[in-house]
Design an enzyme around this catalytic site. Sequence first.
Site, PDB file in Angstrom:
ATOM      1  N   MET A  75       0.810  -1.222   0.000  1.00  0.00           N
ATOM      2  CA  MET A  75       0.000   0.000   0.000  1.00  0.00           C
ATOM      3  C   MET A  75       0.845   1.275   0.000  1.00  0.00           C
ATOM      4  O   MET A  75       0.329   2.371   0.171  1.00  0.00           O
ATOM      5  CB  MET A  75      -0.951   0.012   1.198  1.00  0.00           C
ATOM      6  CG  MET A  75      -1.908  -1.158   1.221  1.00  0.00           C
ATOM      7  SD  MET A  75      -2.841  -1.280  -0.312  1.00  0.00           S
ATOM      8  CE  MET A  75      -3.445  -2.941  -0.154  1.00  0.00           C
ATOM      9  N   GLU A 113      10.042   4.279   3.596  1.00  0.00           N
ATOM     10  CA  GLU A 113      11.288   4.229   2.836  1.00  0.00           C
ATOM     11  C   GLU A 113      12.492   4.249   3.765  1.00  0.00           C
ATOM     12  O   GLU A 113      13.459   3.506   3.560  1.00  0.00           O
ATOM     13  CB  GLU A 113      11.350   5.399   1.848  1.00  0.00           C
ATOM     14  CG  GLU A 113      10.416   5.258   0.669  1.00  0.00           C
ATOM     15  CD  GLU A 113       8.943   5.520   0.969  1.00  0.00           C
ATOM     16  OE1 GLU A 113       8.116   5.302   0.071  1.00  0.00           O
ATOM     17  OE2 GLU A 113       8.601   5.943   2.096  1.00  0.00           O
ATOM     18  N   ASP A 127      24.161 -10.551   5.706  1.00  0.00           N
ATOM     19  CA  ASP A 127      24.472 -11.405   4.553  1.00  0.00           C
ATOM     20  C   ASP A 127      25.973 -11.469   4.293  1.00  0.00           C
ATOM     21  O   ASP A 127      26.512 -12.537   4.013  1.00  0.00           O
ATOM     22  CB  ASP A 127      23.745 -10.890   3.309  1.00  0.00           C
ATOM     23  CG  ASP A 127      24.088 -11.715   2.089  1.00  0.00           C
ATOM     24  OD1 ASP A 127      23.881 -12.945   2.124  1.00  0.00           O
ATOM     25  OD2 ASP A 127      24.576 -11.128   1.092  1.00  0.00           O
TER      26      ASP A 127
END
EC number: 4.6.1.17
Length: 160
Positions: A75, A113, A127
């Site tokens: 959304m 954001e 990672d």
Amino acid sequence: MAELTHFNDQNRARMVDVTAKKVTARIAKATGQITMHPETLARIHAGTMKKGDVLAVAQVAGIMAAKQTSNLVPMCHLIPLTGVDIHFSDNDQDTITAVVTVKTKHVTGVEIEALTACQISLLTIYDMCKAIDRGMVINDVHLLEKDGGKSGHFTYDAAK
């Protein structure tokens, strides 16, 4: 508590209509941490991780994530970002803190954001270091501040 606006008259999900909102300068800051073994942080400092410069890659990943937020969060509006900046600091022991600032001049804010960029920058650190430290923990990700728009200025209050 404000009325939820992401539901239509059939009580189904919708993207909020922001057509009538005014364009204003908007800013959001988010932060989060990743905790690791001291040896992992030492290798990040030394630049000896096999995958490369951990913080440089994490910074680029966070910026890219901010630009892709509307593709990840259903959304969320597609927003033209005018700035994304990520700063890393650490405690010289076992924790890296990311602080992300996102800016736009648009009709809706950039909190999601900023939070997305923060999470992805920390996830990228995970990672790049997971081969030597799978026990890292990402935590305390939250909005620090937002400004602009109808709802005005918000500053995180840790005392709440």
